[in-house]
Design an enzyme around this catalytic site. Structure first.
Site, PDB file in Angstrom:
ATOM      1  N   HIS A 193       0.851  -1.191   0.000  1.00 17.71           N
ATOM      2  CA  HIS A 193       0.000   0.000   0.000  1.00 17.71           C
ATOM      3  C   HIS A 193       0.888   1.243   0.000  1.00 17.71           C
ATOM      4  CE1 HIS A 193      -3.415   2.577   0.746  1.00 17.71           C
ATOM      5  NE2 HIS A 193      -2.864   3.036   1.859  1.00 17.71           N
TER       6      HIS A 193
ATOM      7  N   LYS B 189      -1.006  10.709   0.976  1.00 13.39           N
ATOM      8  CA  LYS B 189      -0.051  10.177  -0.009  1.00 13.39           C
ATOM      9  C   LYS B 189      -0.439  10.568  -1.431  1.00 13.39           C
ATOM     10  CE  LYS B 189      -0.698   5.916   1.288  1.00 13.39           C
ATOM     11  NZ  LYS B 189      -1.664   6.162   2.381  1.00 13.39           N
TER      12      LYS B 189
ATOM     13  N   ASP C  48      -1.908   3.841  -4.647  1.00 12.21           N
ATOM     14  CA  ASP C  48      -2.682   2.982  -3.752  1.00 12.21           C
ATOM     15  C   ASP C  48      -2.100   1.575  -3.639  1.00 12.21           C
ATOM     16  OD1 ASP C  48      -4.974   2.678  -1.984  1.00 12.21           O
ATOM     17  OD2 ASP C  48      -5.679   1.239  -3.481  1.00 12.21           O
TER      18      ASP C  48
ATOM     19  N   ARG D  26      16.442  15.808  13.300  1.00  9.41           N
ATOM     20  CA  ARG D  26      16.491  17.208  12.858  1.00  9.41           C
ATOM     21  C   ARG D  26      17.792  17.542  12.144  1.00  9.41           C
ATOM     22  NH1 ARG D  26      14.611  21.158  17.599  1.00  9.41           N
ATOM     23  NH2 ARG D  26      14.801  22.580  15.822  1.00  9.41           N
TER      24      ARG D  26
END
Length: 311
Positions: free
Chosen positions: A139, A160, A178, A244
């Site tokens: 997926h 997405k 998908d 970060r």
């Protein structure tokens, strides 16, 4: 269930000429490996890879011409087993009569190509590896970004498809939405593509299904792409620590291969398409030998060391 490719499919793909036994074109090919039956022509059958396509080039045909006809027929009959899918002759060479006779008796097709043996071997192997490769469905959304196959994953509704739409608008190419079918073609390659029924389609909640090729043109899509990077989208968790600096290197496993992964937290105001686009560019830069995070860390450590010496 073992995957297989009918001989007929290989014949049509490579435009091979059928010399005999066209009723055997439904015989299955179960391996992408080929056999060049040189030792078998000498009578060595202790190890005979009977389930492979048997490829005859100039060497095999020339050697067999020096044999007695009855000996040739005996050897070819030994090569014809119930598991042998087909015989293929390269360079438009003449097929020995004994080979045609033995193949007809066993119902095994004999095919011929005008291509040179080495090139024909490569074409057959590549095609069979593609068709016989193990496949899983995942997926997500697969997009070609600056030549990199980026697989975007995440829970349903995280954004997405909307991100993929924005990437297409920015000039990148959609491969699958998908449901991404991933084939392991060799030990180093994961090739992603779309199921035929949803190829070029993108589902946008509130808008519905759109055809990307129809809206944006043929240059906005492609049929398959090697997966190089996984970008995982997840809802922002204030309790979770996110990288970060860029020194952390995540990986995810597809089949038995480790694929580099980046986790991107999602919250209102973040431009995901730009972030993923930059992530792809930065990944390419790392592969070229420049790592901004390592360079920053090195410069920072040097500055700290320099200042401590001056104190």
């Amino acid at each position: 269930m073992t995957k297989s490719v009918p001989v007929k499919e290989l014949m049509e793909r490579l435009n091979l000429e059928v010399l005999c036994s066209d009723n055997g074109l439904d015989r299955p090919i179960v391996t992408s490996d080929l056999s060049r039956p040189g030792l078998e022509l000498t009578g060595f059958f202790s190890y005979y890879p009977e389930d492979r396509v048997q490829l005859f080039g100039m060497t095999e045909i020339s050697f067999s011409k020096g044999m007695e006809p009855q000996e040739r027929l005996k050897r070819y009959r030994q090569m014809c087993t119930r598991r042998t899918p087909a015989f293929v002759i390269s360079r438009s060479l003449e097929a020995p009569d004994e080979l045609l006779q033995a193949a007809k008796e066993a119902g095994i097709p004999v095919l011929r190509s005008r291509l040179k043996t080495t090139r024909l071997s490569v074409y057959i192997t590549n095609y069979l590896e593609s068709k016989l490769a193990p496949v899983i469905s995942k997926h997500g959304v697969l997009v070609d970004i600056y030549g990199l196959g980026v697989l975007i994953t995440g829970n349903s509704g995280v954004g997405k498809s909307e991100t993929a739409l924005e990437l297409v608008k920015r000039g990148h190419r959609l491969v699958a939405d998908d449901n991404v079918e991933i084939r392991k073609e060799d030990e180093l390659s994961l090739i992603g593509s779309s199921p035929e029924i949803i190829e070029h389609l993108l589902e946008i909640r509130g808008l519905g299904i759109i055809n990307v090729m129809t809206l944006f043109g043929a240059g906005a899509v492609r049929s398959s792409k090697k997966i190089t990077l996984v970008v995982h989208l997840e809802n922002w968790d204030p309790e979770k620590h996110y990288d970060r600096v860029g020194l952390d290197e995540e990986k995810t496993q597809i089949f038995d291969m480790d694929v580099p992964m980046i986790t991107v937290p999602v919250r209102p105001g973040r431009n995901l398409s730009v972030i993923i686009e930059v992530a792809a560019m930065n990944f390419r830069l790392k592969n070229m030998g420049y790592n901004a995070a390592e360079r920053f860390t090195s410069d920072l450590n040097h500055l700290i060391s320099h200042n401590s010496m001056n104190d």
